[in-house]
Enzyme design. Sequence first.
Site, PDB file in Angstrom:
ATOM      1  CG  ASP A 243       7.795   9.194   5.806  1.00 38.66           C
ATOM      2  OD1 ASP A 243       8.581   8.458   5.198  1.00 38.66           O
ATOM      3  OD2 ASP A 243       6.660   8.840   6.130  1.00 38.66           O
TER       4      ASP A 243
ATOM      5  CG  ASP B  78       8.781   2.171   4.314  1.00 37.72           C
ATOM      6  OD1 ASP B  78       7.658   2.198   3.765  1.00 37.72           O
ATOM      7  OD2 ASP B  78       9.833   2.404   3.712  1.00 37.72           O
TER       8      ASP B  78
END
Length: 131
Positions: free
Chosen positions: A92, A119
């Site tokens: 992503d 993240d």
Amino acid sequence: LVIIRIFLIGGMIYLFRKWLKEGASNYLLIPMSMIFAGAIGNLIDGMFYGLIFDSGMVYDSTIDRWIGYDGISQFTEFGKGYSHFMKGCVVDMFHFPMFSFNLFGKHFEFFSYIFNVADSAITIGAIFLLI
């Protein structure tokens, strides 16, 4: 990695239930929620990305290396992707270059960083938790 993520997410669910019963502070719950959301995002990517996209990084055991890909991946029919269930990349990613230019024959891009949303949520949650 997917199996480890499932166990860690299960542990986080247990902790959230405990904290909510104890009336934990939002200063704990909000950063941990960001970390939890990032973990769920990485889990979903790892489980399904290889099934629904036509390209992704794959490991070639014959040369003992990871092989990347160029360009932007495209959706395919479910199950006809480049990999199998629980073998996809965590991807992503977003790329937000502000501007680019050529200087002395070399191409430069201001703010060329690529962000992984999950993240980033984990990192920001961890920073808030430390603060």
